[in-house]
Design a protein around this motif. Sequence first.
Motif, PDB file in Angstrom:
ATOM      1  N   TYR A 128      -5.504   8.055 -13.530  1.00 55.40           N
ATOM      2  CA  TYR A 128      -4.525   7.234 -14.241  1.00 55.40           C
ATOM      3  C   TYR A 128      -4.906   7.085 -15.712  1.00 55.40           C
ATOM      4  N   SER A 130      -6.864   9.022 -17.495  1.00 57.48           N
ATOM      5  CA  SER A 130      -6.767  10.320 -18.170  1.00 57.48           C
ATOM      6  C   SER A 130      -5.322  10.650 -18.506  1.00 57.48           C
ATOM      7  N   LEU A 131      -4.396  10.311 -17.600  1.00 57.33           N
ATOM      8  CA  LEU A 131      -2.978  10.532 -17.842  1.00 57.33           C
ATOM      9  C   LEU A 131      -2.476   9.643 -18.972  1.00 57.33           C
ATOM     10  N   ASN A 134      -4.117  10.898 -22.299  1.00 60.62           N
ATOM     11  CA  ASN A 134      -4.158  12.352 -22.482  1.00 60.62           C
ATOM     12  C   ASN A 134      -5.586  12.880 -22.612  1.00 60.62           C
TER      13      ASN A 134
END
Length: 268
Positions: A128, A130-131, A134
């Motif tokens: 989550y 990392s998303l 980015n």
Amino acid sequence: MNRYANKIVAFDLDGTIIDEQGNLYTGVFEGVKRLHAKGIRSLIVTGRHIDLFCDLSLSNEFLELFEDFVLCEEGNVIYNWKEKRVFVQNQIQLECFEDFFSTNINKSNFIWSSKGKLYASSRSALLYYSLLYNVKNYAHITIFDPNRHRFEEITFILVFTQDFNVQNIQSNDDKYQIEYINGKLQRMKITPLITCKSINLNNFLNEKYKLNMQNVIAIGNDNKDYFLIKNSRIGIAVQYSTPQLISIADIHLDQDIGTFLRTYDWEV
């Protein structure tokens, strides 16, 4: 004697001197170089975690134009980018975090920062995060193992949840700040009670240089910079700033930041 010795220019990063891709706006390098040539100190004051700051891959040539210390996480964490050293200015009370952790470790996905290092409660929390930011390489985020790691100097908790009624976290608690964020991923961010760029910068300047916010020209773009701009000797809102920031700024730019830095009269 350098007549600019007691003058500090404090820069926010995102939306102020870098774009959404993390690239410097045109003319910023040359503008900061001009400040450096005059002997004016420049400081970076950002909401970014240390790892997100390092992910920008700003060149050493550019960073050399600034002081060695970067104020990260709204100034709660000081990062010496040359020596790779971390200093924590403010932290969440350890007993608060321990209560939160024991209650929610099997119920919520969350990320926290401990002495500048990121930990995840689960692989889902890591993904989550990392998303959301980015993050291409999340090898620097550690999935917490109670047999190997310990809690110390916690500076934020980021909880990914569809339910803001997370146990052991109350909005009226006077021990920390809570921000509820809707958007790409619904989340709740918990930070130390004193999480403010202006207060943390003032404390840092006083300890490091015996200066204060009246020595600062601050440049920002959004509401996170509100008190930084308001409490500086001169507060500057860049061209495309939020209405709230523009309303309290001494100067609202009608030109791009690069042009301003290259032409402004720093004698004021």
